[in-house]
Write an enzyme that holds these catalytic residues in place. Sequence first.
Site, PDB file in Angstrom:
ATOM      1  N   PRO A   2      28.280  21.978 -15.359  1.00  0.00           N
ATOM      2  CA  PRO A   2      28.225  20.883 -16.309  1.00  0.00           C
ATOM      3  C   PRO A   2      26.857  20.246 -16.474  1.00  0.00           C
ATOM      4  CG  PRO A   2      29.508  20.239 -14.384  1.00  0.00           C
ATOM      5  CD  PRO A   2      29.068  21.634 -14.175  1.00  0.00           C
ATOM      6  N   GLU A   3      26.159  20.642 -17.500  1.00  0.00           N
ATOM      7  CA  GLU A   3      25.006  19.892 -17.974  1.00  0.00           C
ATOM      8  C   GLU A   3      25.448  19.238 -19.283  1.00  0.00           C
ATOM      9  OE1 GLU A   3      21.278  22.068 -17.811  1.00  0.00           O
ATOM     10  OE2 GLU A   3      22.077  23.389 -16.281  1.00  0.00           O
TER      11      GLU A   3
END
Length: 287
Positions: A2-3
């Site tokens: 998760p960016e």
Amino acid sequence: MPELPEVETVRCGLLPAMEGQRIARAELRRADLRWPFPPDMGARLSGARVVQLRRRSKYILADLDRSESLIIHLGMSGRMVISGLAAAHVPGQFHHDHPALEKHDHVILHMENGARITFNDPRRFGAMDLCATSLLESHPLLASIGPEPLGNAFNADYLAARLAGRKTPIKAALLDQRIVAGLGNIYVCEALFRAGIHPKRAAGRIGRLRIEALTEAIRATLLEAIAAGGSSLRDYRQANGELGYFQHAFRVYGRQGAACVTQGCPGMVRRVVQSGRSSFYCRICQR
DNA sequence: CTCAGCTCCTGCGGGC
DNA sequence: TGCCCGCAGGAGCTGA
């Protein structure tokens, strides 16, 4: 993974099940993730309606109809799994058979509409907290985060000012959430490749034109990834409710030893470790 | 203030 | 097969 693009994809995937919907019951299967949950989090969530689902940096913010907001961070391995969402495009259409819970399913939001939203996070680097909505901007986790890279406040003037005089490698500077929000190891590598900047270059020694190129590379990289996430969202929505992971074609990340994708470039992608994290780059294209 | 290094936690893949 | 090692997309904290 998760960016920023993945978090945005997760937020969009959660919208039909959550926004405007009431949490019938919040089930906490442990008392903490990275930190202990706030006091009575289960009770404070149960019965609350989600007025709006927003994103700030890598955080998902669920504004509740109780002047409080739920802050969610997926950490390194956090996922949101939706079940009971029969036909996402048909409001109000939910069925109620949910798959069995799995290992590391830590928090479950049983929605009044029949959907179930499960937060699964093996490594537990994720976090949840509650905060008065009016005080969100001064929450310790959010207070010092830099501008959104897709917003107007992030531009070459800003970035040049923040990088000026700094000797730290540009790679580390872009990972610093106080300088710009939402970037992580993958998209920093990708953006530096697109901008033709070597990850070890001192942040303060990048010319103005190249800083302009860098801001545009960051924007383009993120927008393309968000678009890819959006399309994968449509693809897997009916399969299972898993959000947060999608295929994306990286130009350098994870490609060490492979040929540089630049037309005519004889280089190959290299991997170096900078402050304990892998950087991928082309020695010929990036200076 | 800046910066490098350590830390939390679990899972996976490769080498032996 | 089992065991050990390195590695993983984050980021707060410490101490120089």
